[in-house]
Motif scaffolding. Structure first.
Motif, PDB file in Angstrom:
ATOM      1  N   SER A 138       0.825  -1.203   0.000  1.00  0.00           N
ATOM      2  CA  SER A 138       0.000   0.000   0.000  1.00  0.00           C
ATOM      3  C   SER A 138       0.865   1.261   0.000  1.00  0.00           C
ATOM      4  N   VAL A 139       1.978   1.213   0.745  1.00  0.00           N
ATOM      5  CA  VAL A 139       2.905   2.342   0.736  1.00  0.00           C
ATOM      6  C   VAL A 139       3.477   2.544  -0.669  1.00  0.00           C
ATOM      7  N   GLY A 140       3.845   1.459  -1.323  1.00  0.00           N
ATOM      8  CA  GLY A 140       4.345   1.546  -2.691  1.00  0.00           C
ATOM      9  C   GLY A 140       3.326   2.142  -3.635  1.00  0.00           C
ATOM     10  N   PHE A 141       2.080   1.750  -3.478  1.00  0.00           N
ATOM     11  CA  PHE A 141       1.005   2.300  -4.298  1.00  0.00           C
ATOM     12  C   PHE A 141       0.939   3.813  -4.135  1.00  0.00           C
ATOM     13  N   ILE A 142       0.978   4.288  -2.885  1.00  0.00           N
ATOM     14  CA  ILE A 142       0.870   5.720  -2.617  1.00  0.00           C
ATOM     15  C   ILE A 142       2.052   6.482  -3.213  1.00  0.00           C
ATOM     16  N   VAL A 143       3.254   5.974  -3.010  1.00  0.00           N
ATOM     17  CA  VAL A 143       4.432   6.635  -3.560  1.00  0.00           C
ATOM     18  C   VAL A 143       4.315   6.771  -5.076  1.00  0.00           C
ATOM     19  N   ALA A 144       3.872   5.693  -5.738  1.00  0.00           N
ATOM     20  CA  ALA A 144       3.755   5.711  -7.194  1.00  0.00           C
ATOM     21  C   ALA A 144       2.645   6.638  -7.668  1.00  0.00           C
ATOM     22  N   VAL A 145       1.477   6.558  -7.039  1.00  0.00           N
ATOM     23  CA  VAL A 145       0.340   7.326  -7.532  1.00  0.00           C
ATOM     24  C   VAL A 145       0.534   8.818  -7.277  1.00  0.00           C
ATOM     25  N   LEU A 146       1.124   9.188  -6.138  1.00  0.00           N
ATOM     26  CA  LEU A 146       1.382  10.605  -5.866  1.00  0.00           C
ATOM     27  C   LEU A 146       2.553  11.123  -6.694  1.00  0.00           C
ATOM     28  N   GLY A 147       3.618  10.342  -6.739  1.00  0.00           N
ATOM     29  CA  GLY A 147       4.795  10.780  -7.484  1.00  0.00           C
ATOM     30  C   GLY A 147       4.517  10.953  -8.952  1.00  0.00           C
TER      31      GLY A 147
END
Length: 386
Positions: A138-147
């Motif tokens: 989930s952290v990876g998802f957030i980093v990717a979607v925001l970045g």
């Protein structure tokens, strides 16, 4: 974590695996839209991901069981996923993107059920700690979607391709680093796969999971397009996706305590009820930021609690050598068949009955799953732990 648990190597695999989802699902549809593809073509292309999740996991799980290996297949799938994705750099024709999508999806879909099986073997009796590893996805998802959302406000849309390809390379590296896990002798059981599958509660779970993924079809294919069409910029799009996953992270962190207090059935019923509310509010309340925020917070229940409880039930009902097959069937039936149905239906209804009614169909799917679970899964004794 225990000294033998490769916590960070597993966690980083989940980080990159779901960072791919965070880059690909919200933004690749915008890339396809920039190529002037109609909604039906976008739905067909994106539904290839779900189609391969029907076919691929069961094939690779069968191969894994017969060859007695899991991680070599995981590593092969990562390498071939990257090879398939590289086709998108070479062509913008529908036929070429179709081939690249099919190849990438076939191999990418192979990995997760096998990695889930490896993770649970590493966890052993600490299965309730699954959420603390999965949360890094989930952290990876957030980093990717925001970045990527921030990058898209400064660079051309094809930056989606470069970022996503880099993430796929990260999956390959992490797949090489994850160590194999051998089940203990006591985990080898003589339970029959067919007999387990025929149990009413097992059929109810898989049927409801199919419907839950169908309910998410419009969200995963058209949510970003819906927001952009209503005037929200791409930073807001990424922020709303991230808010949902932040809620998911919060749920994953508290799931060990929740699972000790409530039965898996109860957790799932609450998750399905939240899904009924969530998709209707997205469809009819897209003009209100407050409504969208509240709907995204419900993602903690409609995916976080739902997935943690569902995968715990599958791990419990399909032990030992049945575990890879059970996880593969769960992925195929839910994210595969259910997601494909939901995505295709949303593609055809988007331009005919409109976005509001398309998302309302998601609520109908979730309601059907709720009813199926409530009527067919009867608890016998305490079911508090996994």
């Amino acid at each position: 974590m225990g000294t033998t648990l490769p916590y960070w190597r597993l966690s980083f695999y989940y980080f990159f695996y779901f960072a791919f989802v965070g880059a690909f699902s919200p933004y690749f549809t915008l890339y396809l839209q920039s190529l002037q593809y109609p909604a039906t073509d976008i739905a067909i292309l994106m539904s290839l991901m779900q189609l391969m999740r029907v076919l691929s996991p069961n094939l690779w799980s069968w191969l894994s069981e017969h060859l007695g290996m899991r991680l070599p297949i995981v590593r092969l799938s990562a390498a071939m996923s990257l090879a398939g994705f590289s086709i998108f750099f070479m062509t913008q024709a529908f036929s070429g993107i179709f081939v690249g999508m099919a190849l990438m999806a076939f191999f990418w879909s192979a990995a997760l059920p096998l990695v889930e099986s490896v993770t649970f073997v590493h966890l052993g009796a600490q299965g309730h700690r699954y959420g603390s590893i999965r949360v890094w996805g989930s952290v990876g998802f957030i980093v990717a979607v925001l970045g990527l959302g921030l990058l898209l406000d400064h660079f051309a849309i094809d930056v989606v391709l470069w970022v996503t390809a880099s993430i796929l390379l990260g999956i390959l590296v992490c797949g090489i680093l994850v160590p194999e896990a051998k089940p203990s002798v006591s985990s080898h059981v003589t339970a029959s796969f067919g007999a387990t599958l025929r149990r009413p509660e097992v059929l109810a779970l898989f049927g409801a999971c199919f419907l839950m993924s169908a309910a998410h079809g419009a969200l995963y294919v058209f949510y970003s397009i819906l927001l952009v069409d209503h005037g929200y910029d791409k930073v807001v799009v990424g922020s709303l996706w991230s808010l949902g996953v932040l809620a998911e992270i919060g749920v994953f962190l508290v799931m060990p305590r929740v699972m000790r207090r409530y039965s898996l059935r109860t957790i799932l019923l609450v998750a399905f009820a939240c899904a009924v509310l969530r998709f209707a509010t997205i469809g009819w309340g897209v003009g209100s930021m407050l409504v969208l925020i509240l709907a995204q917070l419900l993602h903690g229940a409609t995916f976080g609690a739902y997935h943690a409880a569902a995968i715990a039930a599958v791990n419990k009902w399909f032990p030992g050598r049945l575990q890879s097959s059970g996880q593969a069937l769960y992925g195929s039936v839910s994210f595969g068949a259910g997601g494909m149905l939901g995505g295709l239906i949303s593609g055809y209804t988007w331009d005919t009955i409109g976005s509001a009614w398309t998302f309302t169909l998601g609520s109908v799917f979730a309601l059907a799953g709720l009813v199926w679970l409530a009527l067919s899964w009867r608890e016998h004794g305490p079911e508090r732990t996994i």
